[in-house]
Design an enzyme around this catalytic site. Structure first.
Site, mmCIF file in Angstrom:
data_model
loop_
_atom_site.group_PDB
_atom_site.id
_atom_site.type_symbol
_atom_site.label_atom_id
_atom_site.label_comp_id
_atom_site.label_asym_id
_atom_site.label_seq_id
_atom_site.Cartn_x
_atom_site.Cartn_y
_atom_site.Cartn_z
ATOM 1 N N GLU A 1 -18.846 10.336 4.489
ATOM 2 C CA GLU A 1 -18.010 9.627 5.462
ATOM 3 C C GLU A 1 -16.528 9.983 5.333
ATOM 4 O O GLU A 1 -15.803 9.992 6.339
ATOM 5 C CB GLU A 1 -18.191 8.112 5.319
ATOM 6 N N PHE B 1 -27.144 -7.411 2.806
ATOM 7 C CA PHE B 1 -27.283 -6.035 2.354
ATOM 8 C C PHE B 1 -26.333 -5.124 3.144
ATOM 9 O O PHE B 1 -26.295 -5.160 4.371
ATOM 10 C CB PHE B 1 -28.729 -5.562 2.530
ATOM 11 N N GLN B 2 -25.576 -4.341 2.432
ATOM 12 C CA GLN B 2 -24.596 -3.398 2.982
ATOM 13 C C GLN B 2 -23.563 -4.089 3.873
ATOM 14 O O GLN B 2 -23.081 -3.520 4.844
ATOM 15 C CB GLN B 2 -25.287 -2.256 3.734
ATOM 16 N N LYS C 1 -24.370 -5.543 14.391
ATOM 17 C CA LYS C 1 -25.604 -4.871 14.822
ATOM 18 C C LYS C 1 -26.244 -5.579 16.011
ATOM 19 O O LYS C 1 -26.734 -4.921 16.938
ATOM 20 C CB LYS C 1 -26.584 -4.801 13.653
ATOM 21 N N MET D 1 -0.443 20.913 -9.871
ATOM 22 C CA MET D 1 0.809 20.187 -9.823
ATOM 23 C C MET D 1 0.939 19.228 -11.000
ATOM 24 O O MET D 1 2.026 19.055 -11.565
ATOM 25 C CB MET D 1 0.944 19.425 -8.498
#
Length: 618
Positions: free
Chosen positions: A77, A139-140, A189, A505
């Site tokens: 993602e 969940f999630q 959803k 760096m």
């Protein structure tokens, strides 16, 4: 900071007043998910970078039937977010990414923060658990609106299917107007699954959102007077000029006034590097001339820039002799870090166009600036302290030379992206930027792993342009999985891995400030007793890794092969190309202003502090 409405490829409908009816709009019955895809089509989103999962899955079914929206399936993602940013920076349109709830959404946090810092127009669409389950630790589930509130321009939680069209329209409008930025749309959803009516265009209701684009005429006149009265003016140009599509106006203003121009890291390409009025990039690793010009200036005209700490150094010692004209679309930026003598709120394109007219009026009245003595100083500094580098004595590849040759051999109009670190600074110095939107990088957030997915997004948006990603071996290991995405989706980017075997760096700082104690900056598996990379160890082997992901891969270690290898990469256009450049590990970025110190303490090279003479400190 970036200061304007997108000038090209605007991707948003204009707000319409509520009138109690929508007789001109056609009405259809769809699911919320179908409504979402139709809304994306109507706002002009042609590319979406995403990864499906449970809560966003309803949207992926109608997406399969869309002939107007191309979906590019990423491998992480974070890659979707940076790709949307690269798309937006290259095209001037809104970038779009779409992921699922919970960890899918939280993996977008870094690219959202990155887009916010650099004022990039992006709409991030996330799935959310069903509205009845919100707040139950389902969940999630993650409160992505709460998580991203400080790093978005605005965000929405949508729990009703009928709200989807106007929310998408509002999100694109907010993202792309005023000071651009990321907008998050989190959709439950059950809202995606429910039946609803769809009509377009929707009625948008944004009563508190009215960006000021037209500057105040009195402030413009005051700025013009200061420009013609000044003896040592500097045009300090930030990324807002690019966001505004104001590069043509900037060139007119610069040539009209004859003032030196310095372009920030985010503004490279807004004014041609080769132009005689351009004195370079300011900041911690800016050119000596640009850094010193700001320090010695008696007037700084800041256009779409935000006086960030990397430019100012120790703030209370920055530009002690200068009056400040500060123009920005975001009034919150004006006076935030440095008080402005003449504050101007407005779109960069309109501000600069009005400034041109006001300066012309001053000239008509016989008021012109005389910068002869100023240019004598500037030219002396340019000649005495040019940006350059030394070739390694052992005959190994110089990273600066590698990047310089990539820039020289690249086709006309090539877009360059960069990761963050030494290679980013070398690219900003040794590639010549003559056109806008040809330099994409992470400026404010300094996000390692930006280059590869941003290049993917840029190439997807500008398929006819060559796109080079200049990356470090540290950055490359964070997001290189998106090369698989590129290979499978016919996105033939070119990647130069500047491989010094270390987090370059950070290693440079350890060399300069930590007595060469190289704690946890060696990237290869083996290391010598002093912490330097063991010779011959390559873990991972970037050539084998890239080939496994469907790329054409080459390794280059000999300076004699440099041009041949780059030409070979430029000739391959049917798949991604990766070149593993094995470079000298001790190369450093110069000039440099150490963090927390005054810009007066700029070092041209290690142990070399410029001598400007006491006569210039008046």
């Amino acid at each position: 900071m970036p200061m304007t409405e997108q000038a090209t490829g605007a991707q948003h409908p204009q707000p319409r007043a509520r009138n109690g009816g929508q007789s001109s709009a056609s009405v259809e019955y769809l699911t919320g998910a179908q409504s979402l895809i139709r809304s994306l089509e109507e706002v002009g989103a042609d590319t979406v970078f995403g990864l499906p999962g449970g809560c966003i899955l309803p949207a992926y079914d109608p997406l399969m039937d869309s002939t107007r929206v191309r979906h590019i399936l990423v491998r992480h993602e974070q890659g979707a977010g940076h790709a949307a940013t690269g798309y937006a920076q290259a095209t001037g349109r809104v970038g779009v990414c779409m992921v699922t709830s919970g960890p899918g959404a939280t993996n977008l946090v870094t690219p959202i923060a990155d887009a916010a810092m650099d004022s990039v127009p992006m709409v991030a669409i996330t799935g959310q658990v069903a509205s009845s389950a919100i707040g139950t630790d389902a969940f999630q589930e993650a409160d992505i609106c709460g998580i991203t509130m400080p790093i978005t321009k605005h965000n929405f939680l949508v729990t009703r299917a009928e709200d989807i069209p106007h929310t998408i329209a509002e999100a694109f409008h907010i993202a792309s107007t005023g000071r651009p930025g990321p907008v998050l749309v989190d959709i439950a959803k059950d809202a995606l699954q429910a039946k609803t009516t769809f009509s377009w265009p929707p009625v948008m209701d944004l009563p508190g959102y009215r960006p000021v684009t037209k500057p105040h005429a009195k402030q413009i006149r005051e700025a013009a007077k200061l420009i013609t009265q000044a003896q040592r003016p500097v045009l300090y140009v930030g990324g807002g000029v690019l966001k505004a599509g104001a590069t043509a106006e900037l060139k007119v203003l610069a040539e009209l006034t004859g003032a030196p121009v310095t372009t920030t890291l985010m503004a490279l390409g807004s004014f041609p590097d080769s132009h005689p009025l351009h004195v370079g990039m300011p900041g911690m690793h800016g050119s000596v001339t640009a850094v010193t010009a700001l320090q010695k200036a008696d007037l700084i005209v800041a256009l779409g820039a935000r006086f960030d700490d990397r430019v100012t150094g120790k703030l209370d010692s920055f530009a002690p002799y200068a009056k400040i004209v500060h123009a920005d679309i975001d009034p919150a930026e004006i006076g935030k870090n440095r008080a402005a003598d003449v504050p101007i709120v407005g779109d960069a394109r309109e501000v600069i166009a009005d400034l041109v007219q006001a300066v012309q009026a001053e000239h008509t009245e016989g008021h012109t600036g005389d910068y002869t003595a100023w240019w004598k100083d500037l030219n002396r500094w340019r000649e005495t302290y040019p940006v350059g580098y030394d070739l390694p004595e052992d005959g190994s590849l110089s990273p600066q030379q590698v990047i310089e040759r990539i820039g020289r051999l690249a086709p006309e109009g090539t877009i360059f992206t960069a990761g963050v670190g030494q290679h980013q600074m070398w690219a900003s110095h040794f590639i010549q930027f003559e056109q806008p939107a040809t330099w994409l990088n992470s400026g404010g957030a300094g996000t390692m792993g930006y280059a590869v997915p941003a290049a993917m997004g840029a190439k997807a948006g500008m398929p006819d342009r060559t796109v080079w990603a200049v990356d470090g071996d540290g950055c490359f290991q964070m997001t290189n999985q998106e090369l698989t995405t590129c290979a499978l989706n016919n996105i033939p980017i070119k990647v130069a891995v500047i491989n010094n075997g270390a987090l370059g760096m950070v290693r440079q700082w350890q060399t300069l400030f930590y007595n060469q104690r190289y704690s946890n900056t060696v990237l290869h598996s083996g290391a010598d007793a002093d912490g330097t990379p063991a010779k011959g160890t390559r873990v991972p082997d970037f050539v084998k890794l890239s080939e496994a992901m469907g790329c054409y891969a080459i390794r280059c270690e000999d300076p004699a092969d440099l041009d041949k290898v780059i030409a070979e990469a430029n000739s391959v256009n049917d798949r991604p190309v990766v070149i593993d450049f094995i470079v000298h590990e001790d190369a450093m970025v110069w000039p440099m202003v150490a963090a927390g110190t005054s810009n007066d303490e700029v070092m041209a090279a290690r142990g070399v502090r410029p001598d400007f003479g006491d006569n210039e400190d008046d």
